[in-house]
Design a protein around this motif. Structure first.
Motif, short mmCIF file in Angstrom:
data_model
loop_
_atom_site.label_atom_id
_atom_site.label_comp_id
_atom_site.label_asym_id
_atom_site.label_seq_id
_atom_site.Cartn_x
_atom_site.Cartn_y
_atom_site.Cartn_z
N THR A 156 -15.44 6.67 -3.70
CA THR A 156 -14.14 5.95 -3.82
C THR A 156 -13.11 6.48 -4.84
O THR A 156 -11.96 5.84 -5.24
N ALA A 157 -13.67 7.51 -5.89
CA ALA A 157 -13.08 7.75 -7.00
C ALA A 157 -11.68 8.27 -6.69
O ALA A 157 -10.79 7.94 -7.25
N THR A 158 -11.47 9.12 -5.84
CA THR A 158 -10.35 9.78 -5.47
C THR A 158 -9.28 8.73 -5.25
O THR A 158 -8.05 8.73 -5.80
N GLN A 159 -9.73 7.91 -4.10
CA GLN A 159 -8.60 6.86 -3.89
C GLN A 159 -8.35 5.71 -4.90
O GLN A 159 -7.06 5.74 -4.99
N LYS A 160 -9.15 5.35 -5.59
CA LYS A 160 -8.78 4.50 -6.70
C LYS A 160 -8.21 5.32 -7.67
O LYS A 160 -7.10 4.54 -8.36
N LEU A 161 -8.21 6.66 -8.02
CA LEU A 161 -7.31 7.37 -9.04
C LEU A 161 -5.87 7.43 -8.53
O LEU A 161 -5.20 7.26 -9.31
N LEU A 162 -5.90 7.76 -7.32
CA LEU A 162 -4.54 7.86 -6.64
C LEU A 162 -3.81 6.56 -6.69
O LEU A 162 -2.64 6.44 -7.17
N SER A 197 -4.17 -3.28 0.19
CA SER A 197 -4.00 -2.22 1.32
C SER A 197 -4.88 -1.17 1.19
O SER A 197 -5.66 -0.68 2.01
N SER A 198 -5.05 -0.39 -0.07
CA SER A 198 -5.63 0.55 -0.34
C SER A 198 -7.03 0.33 -0.31
O SER A 198 -7.78 1.09 0.07
N GLN A 199 -7.40 -0.89 -0.90
CA GLN A 199 -8.98 -1.15 -0.88
C GLN A 199 -9.50 -1.53 0.65
O GLN A 199 -10.66 -1.16 0.97
N ARG A 200 -8.71 -2.20 1.38
CA ARG A 200 -9.03 -2.21 2.87
C ARG A 200 -9.20 -1.20 3.42
O ARG A 200 -10.27 -0.78 4.41
N ALA A 201 -8.31 -0.06 3.12
CA ALA A 201 -8.59 1.28 3.82
C ALA A 201 -9.68 1.95 3.19
O ALA A 201 -10.30 2.63 4.18
#
Length: 203
Positions: A24-30, A101-105
């Motif tokens: 999840t590092a990439t999505q959290k960083l973005l 929404s990002s966390q759900r994805a």
């Protein structure tokens, strides 16, 4: 949970935490970069709005009287600050929705087969049992949300609850736990000692 199981559970949690961080590092960083960019942009815009409010000249409104002009000059900063605060709350609400929404994805992302194979090799039997418990729908592949649930439940003592639930089920399903309705009813001693009455003969 005994002393032999606690270090194992800690190792399982560390393994799951590192796996989740890698996935999840990439999505959290973005997501964090997007939130910070919007926050910085709004900070600049809010500063310009307040500067615009301070630069307004009310001398051209002398036709409304000196008292009206004085009131406008006195309460104008409060109006612009109220406008900035209201817009800040609206932007914060949309940013919160974006993060949710990002966390759900992220939670719905499917875990790769190589990652599952590595977890199966490195997790303890207790950790695998909790992960299988967290994997609710076996018709679907493992998702990141299942790993997150397993990580949280390991810290909440889920394996001990699973063992206790298994013990309770074994006790309730044991042949010794016969229902009360299947036991023979007690015999009334008064009924046995009472003489039997002969039927009366009719003439």
């Amino acid at each position: 949970m005994n002393s032999e199981t606690r270090p194992t559970i800690r190792q399982d949690r560390t393994l799951l935490r590192s796996t989740l961080l890698r996935l999840t590092a990439t999505q959290k960083l973005l997501c964090a970069v997007g939130v910070l960019a919007v926050a910085w942009l709004w900070y600049v815009v809010a500063g310009r709005i307040l500067a615009f409010g301070r630069s307004l000249d009310y001398d051209g409104l002398q036709a409304f009287g000196p008292q009206a002009t004085a009131l406008l000059k006195q309460y104008s900063p409060f109006f612009w600050w109220a406008l900035v605060i209201a817009l800040t709350l609206i932007i914060a609400y949309f940013l919160y929705g974006l993060v949710q929404s990002s966390q759900r994805a992220i939670r719905l992302r499917i875990v790769g087969t190589d990652t599952v194979r590595a977890l199966a090799r490195q997790l303890s039997p207790e950790g695998r049992e909790v992960l299988l418990w967290a994997w609710r729908d076996r018709r679907e592949p493992l998702r990141i949300g299942d790993l997150q649930r397993a990580h949280a439940e390991l810290g909440a003592g889920r394996h001990g609850k699973i063992v206790q639930a298994r013990e309770h089920a074994a006790l309730l399903e044991s042949p010794d736990a016969a229902p009360a309705s299947m036991q023979e009813p007690a015999t009334d001693a008064g009924t046995l000692l009472r003489p039997r009455q002969e039927p009366e003969l009719r003439s």
